[in-house]
Structures are given as structure tokens and as C-alpha cells.
Design a protein around this motif. Structure first.
Motif, PDB file in Angstrom:
ATOM      1  N   GLN A 217       0.891  -1.166  -0.017  1.00  0.00           N
ATOM      2  CA  GLN A 217      -0.094  -0.266  -0.139  1.00  0.00           C
ATOM      3  C   GLN A 217       0.959   1.076   0.030  1.00  0.00           C
ATOM      4  OE1 GLN A 217      -2.849   0.360   3.126  1.00  0.00           O
ATOM      5  NE2 GLN A 217      -2.819  -1.743   3.628  1.00  0.00           N
ATOM      6  N   GLN A 218       0.530   2.257  -1.044  1.00  0.00           N
ATOM      7  CA  GLN A 218       0.864   3.445  -0.608  1.00  0.00           C
ATOM      8  C   GLN A 218       0.016   4.467  -0.285  1.00  0.00           C
ATOM      9  OE1 GLN A 218       3.520   4.669  -3.817  1.00  0.00           O
ATOM     10  NE2 GLN A 218       5.038   3.090  -3.638  1.00  0.00           N
ATOM     11  N   ARG A 219      -0.067   5.474   0.636  1.00  0.00           N
ATOM     12  CA  ARG A 219      -1.142   6.482   0.936  1.00  0.00           C
ATOM     13  C   ARG A 219      -0.367   7.896   0.811  1.00  0.00           C
ATOM     14  NH1 ARG A 219      -4.414   4.117   5.724  1.00  0.00           N
ATOM     15  NH2 ARG A 219      -4.788   1.882   4.958  1.00  0.00           N
ATOM     16  N   ASP A 290      -5.074   6.251  -1.779  1.00  0.00           N
ATOM     17  CA  ASP A 290      -4.824   4.879  -1.399  1.00  0.00           C
ATOM     18  C   ASP A 290      -4.583   4.113  -2.515  1.00  0.00           C
ATOM     19  OD1 ASP A 290      -5.365   2.107  -0.644  1.00  0.00           O
ATOM     20  OD2 ASP A 290      -5.541   2.854   1.486  1.00  0.00           O
ATOM     21  N   ARG A 292      -3.141   0.176  -4.026  1.00  0.00           N
ATOM     22  CA  ARG A 292      -2.489  -1.152  -3.489  1.00  0.00           C
ATOM     23  C   ARG A 292      -2.606  -2.053  -4.605  1.00  0.00           C
ATOM     24  NH1 ARG A 292      -5.849  -2.066   2.319  1.00  0.00           N
ATOM     25  NH2 ARG A 292      -6.381  -0.004   2.612  1.00  0.00           N
ATOM     26  N   ILE A 299       2.434  -0.690  -8.231  1.00  0.00           N
ATOM     27  CA  ILE A 299       2.228   0.312  -7.566  1.00  0.00           C
ATOM     28  C   ILE A 299       2.995   1.767  -7.865  1.00  0.00           C
ATOM     29  CG2 ILE A 299       2.412   1.374  -5.384  1.00  0.00           C
ATOM     30  CD1 ILE A 299       1.635  -1.366  -4.256  1.00  0.00           C
TER      31      ILE A 299
ATOM     32  N   GLY B 232      -9.273  -1.913   0.018  1.00  0.00           N
ATOM     33  CA  GLY B 232      -8.180  -2.990  -0.260  1.00  0.00           C
ATOM     34  C   GLY B 232      -8.866  -4.162  -0.954  1.00  0.00           C
ATOM     35  N   ASN B 279      -9.031   4.710   3.812  1.00  0.00           N
ATOM     36  CA  ASN B 279      -8.827   3.394   3.569  1.00  0.00           C
ATOM     37  C   ASN B 279     -10.315   2.904   3.308  1.00  0.00           C
ATOM     38  OD1 ASN B 279      -9.325   3.541   6.331  1.00  0.00           O
ATOM     39  ND2 ASN B 279      -8.215   1.706   6.869  1.00  0.00           N
TER      40      ASN B 279
END
Lengths: 413, 413
Positions: A217-219, A290, A292, A299, B232, B279
Motif C-alpha cells: 500500500q502507498q498512501r 490509497d 494497493r 504500485i 483493499g 482506507n
């Protein structure tokens, strides 16, 4: 298995799920069981008793993880660890975490009853914490076992009432050296059963899955600064309208994720506007992104392009932009041999199944970079999770336990 | 005018603006003067004294409007009313409303000194309320004079501290029948000078404008309901993402307004997202849409298309939509003869000037549907208004007063 045994397993499952959900039951028929709180303490003690009743050797470690051990005849071989986490989110459901703990306990209990002592030692674990819903730390249980965390990492944290982590832990009886230190170096593999928390299995009419990867994940937070102006007196071509700019950015980046069709998911979940009144052209707008996927390069390519696009869009709109990356968790591949073994056992048993990627985080991602790890999913009805409405059919729960029995039998006997 | 007179007028203007701003002065060097509050009461009393010192016949009406009358020799002819409002927004500027009141007072004072009694009666008015910043009602002063409001319309309202409108009014000495009822039927025309509250005049290097129309406004709230889901575990093609849908709608509708290039302005100033966490795919998003133009049919065509587009976009996205129109104020055309008269007088005087539309609401829109009305603008530096940073150059303020002197002289002498 015979019908009678199956019926009994379902009965045991229904009873066990409702029994564990009674610790921390909420007004909405949900569960709130937070690390070291009163409901959590009662639940761990009651589980310890239940493990003991199943003939397991019970012990805690010094952060509050609970283990029930069925010693193997080849006692020196490293341990096959199976379980999940005991804690919940605030007003969560009965299945997330809890089902994995109970599935492991019932599976090991059935194996012991049917086959006696295994060759390799089996341990059932109720991990103390995964959700991060009380203190600003998550995976405290698995992170302490694998050495990712030291006690000092959490000691200074406080919950939202100002209770210090160390005080909560000690009040619950841990963190004082009364139990063995949590870090282990005798674990051969970790096997976790969990509800999917997504709708994929149900939609595809599969009832079981072996997880191959947990996504990375990158946020990001994207903050746009333009100029607040009178909504009536400012001509369209004189505006520095941050909501308009944000809308174009969001529409563009989510459309790219849709069109990629490569399993990448992108979400803008939070928007903040100032001054946020109907008759002022908004001078400030920020939003989160967000992203993923189970492959880092996918990503990185997506986010790199998104950042470049955002900057270009901001420049064209005459708006200043600040982009902050505040989370960058790498994808975790789980053990391919264990996943294939589970998958082939399920196919042989005629269970509608698949291999899949997990879009949610799990203790298995902590174990995954420490030892061979398997994460096994059963469906979540409508994909609902972290809610009192979380639900998995009893038939599917039973499949989860039966598959765990097959896998553990294959590995330990 | 002679340089000496001009210098004196500037001095008087500077002094008067700062003097009136002292009633309700804030920490930020702004002004908070709300209907019937203590600063408002002191300001109206001081203005009454100032009018009296200028040789005007002073009276209040029963809602607190203040009039200073210079009787004409043709006493039975209806009155030429000139002024603006005394109240401000919270922490507003020194010019909005106040300048119009003082410009009228200085203009009538200069006319009386230079030319003596007019043929037609002139009245300066300090309208009690326009902003709607204390009670949830606006244009209370002009609405009471024109008969748009009755006292009963406001009596039951409360301010944010729970003070009833009727109690605040009576505490300030009004609403008890001690003064004449506010409704008038002897007004020939209304002439208001005001700061533009926009950047158009300054950008075009004009210093004065006659307003031809006050825009109409429609305001909508668009509420989208989709499905909150795990960011996700929910594939892109299984989402009912309301922020994504809202982003496409906002980008589309604002782009249409930009491309129209017909003076229409459209603003999305407020967005509300739920659950509004990074999220979770957001299951709910609402936004406002403010649309303004001086022609009803232009507004209606634009909003009709917007509503149709929104519904179609929602249908395509599988998201339910609710659209509420909560404001529909018609455009108000002001008196074309008065605007043309002012414009030609300004041109003759070599003042850089134009005719323009007002994108903001003013007391003139209430008078506009009651009697011939002129609204006259001076520039707002950087278009800033409703702020302590609101500013208009002294030269421009002087132009506003000089133009008012010319116009009143033409009409009354």
C-alpha cells in the motif's frame, strides 16, 4: 467426515463464535474487544481455559499472546503455529480474527481426538493485537513474536483516553517479566484462517481460497492551495478553484485505476475543503489517495504517474500543490508451496476454491517475512467487515476448519 | 471641483470611514456590527447626531432604519432615497455598507452647502440590516421599507446565542411602536453606492460602474449514496464510489460553466464525505452547487442540463442521487434610465467607467422591484470583501462620492 461429525463441528463452531463474541458484546450486537481492556482480558483467560480443556499445554508470553501446545513426538522439530488475532475494531463483527483463533483450536482439537499426538508440534495462538484500534500501533502480537517490535516501541504510546500503553499492559498482567519474552525462534511456519473481508469469493461462488500475496500500500495526501473568492463576483476565468482542480485530479486518477484492469485498486476516501461554504470559491482542498497492488513495480508506476499528473494539472490550473506520501508498505508474498498444497487439497476435496491476493493487511504479512506462511480465506457475505453486520455462513466456516484440519494433518502427522 | 474642496472631501472620507469603523472594531482591525447589538446601537445613535449636525431632519422607523431628510422646495414630490446598510458580517471590513451610508451623507451635505435646498426631497438612509449575519434573515432594513417583510416575519427568529429577534429589537428601542412603521409609499427612487466586492473594475482599470442587473441565484445540494467498502478488498469494477462519481460531476459541471463564457458563474463550495477515512471506499458524498447569472433563462438552461447530467452520471455509476434546490432568487434588473444617466455623467467627467452586472446581493435588489433603483460601484482592491483586508483606495472612494453628488444634483435640483 461423517455427517454426524460434520453436524457436531457446525454446532461447535456456532457455539464457539457466539461464545467468544459475548466478550465485549455491544448494543448493536457487535463486538468491541480492544488490546488489554477488560473484555480482552476475560476473553484471553476464557480461551486459556478452553485450550486447557482441549488437552493443550497453555501459556502466555509477556505481551499477552496466548498459546495452546499439542507436543509432537518429534519434539525438537520447530513448531507449526496456527491462529489469528483476538482483538477487534470498535463495534466490529464476530468473525474477523476470532474465527481464525477458533478454527485453529477446533482443528487441533479434532486432530488430537482422531489421530492423537502429531509428529510435529502444533501450537494454537490467540494473537493479542492486530487492528491498531486502541493504541496507534498494529500487529503488536505478531510483531512481538517475530521480533519486528520490541516492548520499548509501544511503551510510550497512549490510547484516546490518555492511558499509557505500558500501564494498560501491566494492569492486564503483562510486560512485567512474569511470562516468557515474546520473541520466538522455533517456528517452522504460520497458518492463519481468516474471513476474506471482500466480496470476491462470494461473487465467484468460491468458498475457500489460498492467499498468494498480501498487497503493498502507498498512501498520499494531496493538498491544493488556490484562492478563496466570492462565488458571485469572481468570473470563471479569474478563479483558483481548488475543488474544481481536485475533482479533475480525482476523476483522472480513479479512471486510470479502473482502466488498468490489473488488480490495482485506488481510493480517494477523504476530502477536506476550506472554507467549505456554498457561496465561496474554495481556496483550499486536500484529499487522500490509497493505492494497493501485490507488485511493488505496479504500485510505483501508477503512483509515479499520478504524482506527475497531479503536478501538471495543478500547474495548468494555477494552483499550488503539496504531495505527501505517508505510508509505503511493500507487498508480502506468502509461501507458494503452502498455498499450492492448500489449493490442491481443496480441489481434491471438491471445494470451489481459488488462489487470490489479499487486499487487506493481516498478521500473516508480519509472519510472511519471518517464516513460511499460509493465509486461508473463507467468504465474507456481501464483503462486509469491521461491522456488526459482518457475516459468514456456517457452511463456509466449516469448510475453513475442514481445510485447516487437512492441511495441518498433512504437515504435522 | 477645486483641489481644496477635493482635498477636504478626501480628508472627510478618510475620517468618516475610520470613525464609523470604530463602532464594533475587532482585534484584527475588522468590524463586527450586528443588527441591534451594542456597537450597532452606538453607531446608529452617532450617525443620527452626525446627520443632525449636517442640518438634516433625523428620524428612525420602528425597525431601526435611520433617515436624515433634506426637504425639497417641491415638498409633495416623492423622496429620492440614498444610502446603504450599517450592519457588517462578523469580522468584516470598513467599507461594505458603511461606505454607501457615508457617501450619501457626505454627498447630501456637500449639495446642501453648495446649492442649498433641493427641489425634490433628499433622504439619506442607514439601513438597519442587510447581511443576515446575526439572525437567519437578510435585507431586514430594505425589506421592511418596501413591505417585503412584516415585523411578524422575524419576531420568532433567534440568534446563535438563543436571543429572540423581538427581544433584541426591543432592547435596542425598536419594535414597540415608539417610531413610525417602516413601510413607505413616498419613495421616488433609491440610489446606493457600494464597493464592488469583486476584482473586475480593478482588473479593467475602471474606477466606477453603474450596475444594470443583480444576478439571480440557484443553489442545490446533490447527495450521492453508493456503498462504503474496504479500500483493499473491493475490486475497481465492484465499487459504488461516491467520491469518484462526485468528482466526475463537479469536473463536468464547472467545465461547462467555464466554456459557456456568457458571464454565468458556477461554484461547488462545500463537499461532505462519509465515512471520510483514507482506507474506505466512500459510500456517501454530497456537494453544493451555486449558479448565478443576470438572466433567468440562462440559469434555468444551465441548471436543467446540470441536473439531467448528474442523474445520467449517477445512473451510469450505479449510484443513487438526490438533488435538492434550496435557493432560487430571480435576477433583478435595475433602472436602465438611472444607470444610463450615471454612466453618461461619469463619461462626461472622464472617469474610467462601465456598466456591469452585480454578482453579489444588495439592498438595491429589494428596492429594484419596488421603485427605480441605481446601484453604483467603486473598486474593491484584489476583490477582497467580508474581511478585515477589504480595501478601496481613497481616490476611488472620492470618485464614488463625486459621482453621487453629480447624480443627486441632476435628479433633485
Amino acid at each position: 467426515m461423517m455427517d454426524q461429525a460434520s453436524k457436531t463441528l457446525k454446532d461447535d463452531l456456532r457455539q464457539a463464535i457466539n461464545w467468544l463474541a459475548s466478550f465485549g458484546k455491544t448494543e448493536n450486537d457487535g463486538v468491541t474487544r480492544l488490546l488489554y481492556d477488560e473484555a480482552w482480558q476475560r476473553a484471553q483467560q476464557a480461551l486459556a481455559q478452553k485450550m486447557n480443556n482441549s488437552g493443550l499445554l497453555v501459556r502466555f508470553d509477556d505481551v499477552g499472546n496466548l498459546f495452546g501446545r499439542l507436543p509432537g513426538t518429534e519434539d525438537k522439530a520447530p513448531v507449526i503455529l496456527t491462529g489469528s488475532h483476538l482483538d477487534t475494531v470498535v463495534d466490529g463483527g464476530k468473525y474477523d480474527g476470532a474465527f481464525g483463533v477458533l478454527a485453529s483450536l477446533l482443528a487441533v482439537d479434532r486432530l488430537r481426538q482422531q489421530f492423537g499426538a502429531p509428529k510435529r508440534t502444533l501450537e494454537v495462538v490467540a494473537l493479542c493485537e492486530e487492528e491498531g484500534s486502541r493504541f496507534p500501533i498494529s500487529f503488536w502480537g505478531s510483531g512481538s513474536i517475530t521480533g519486528a517490535y520490541q516492548q520499548s516501541d509501544a511503551a510510550g504510546l497512549e490510547d484516546s483516553s490518555g492511558v499509557r500503553f505500558i500501564d494498560a499492559m501491566q494492569q492486564a498482567g503483562f510486560g512485567k517479566g512474569d511470562y516468557p519474552a515474546p520473541t520466538r525462534n522455533d517456528i517452522a511456519c504460520f497458518i492463519e484462517t481468516h474471513v476474506e473481508q471482500g466480496i470476491t469469493l462470494e461473487l465467484e461462488q468460491n468458498t475457500w481460497a489460498a492467499v498468494t500475496h498480501i498487497v503493498g500500500q502507498q498512501r498520499y495526501t494531496i493538498t491544493l492551495t488556490g484562492e478563496s473568492n466570492h462565488a458571485g463576483t469572481t468570473p470563471m476565468d479569474r478563479r483558483h478553484d481548488t475543488v474544481y482542480a481536485a475533482a479533475r485530479m480525482i476523476a483522472h486518477v480513479i479512471r486510470r485505476a479502473e482502466q488498468a484492469q490489473n488488480g490495482l485498486v485506488a481510493t480517494v476516501g477523504r476530502i477536506k475543503v476550506a472554507p467549505n461554504v456554498p457561496n465561496v470559491v474554495p481556496g483550499s482542498c486536500s484529499f487522500t489517495l490509497d493505492i494497493r497492488h501485490h507488485q511493488s513495480d505496479v504500485i510505483n508506476r501508477f503512483s509515479g504517474q499520478a504524482v506527475a499528473d497531479f503536478r501538471q494539472q495543478a500547474r495548468k490550473a494555477g494552483i499550488s500543490i503539496q504531495i505527501t506520501k505517508w505510508m509505503d508498505a511493500l507487498p508480502v508474498p506468502l509461501d507458494p508451496k503452502l498455498a499450492e498444497l492448500g489449493y490442491s487439497l481443496a480441489q481434491k476435496a471438491g471445494i470451489p476454491c481459488k488462489k487470490m491476493v489479499s487486499g487487506a493487511g493481516h498478521d500473516s504479512q508480519i509472519f510472511g517475512s519471518y517464516c513460511p506462511t499460509a493465509l486461508l480465506f473463507v467468504p465474507s457475505h456481501n464483503g462486509i467487515s469491521h461491522s456488526p453486520n459482518e457475516f459468514t455462513k456456517l457452511d463456509d466456516l466449516e469448510t475453513g476448519v475442514q481445510m485447516l484440519i487437512k492441511l495441518l494433518h498433512h504437515l504435522a502427522y
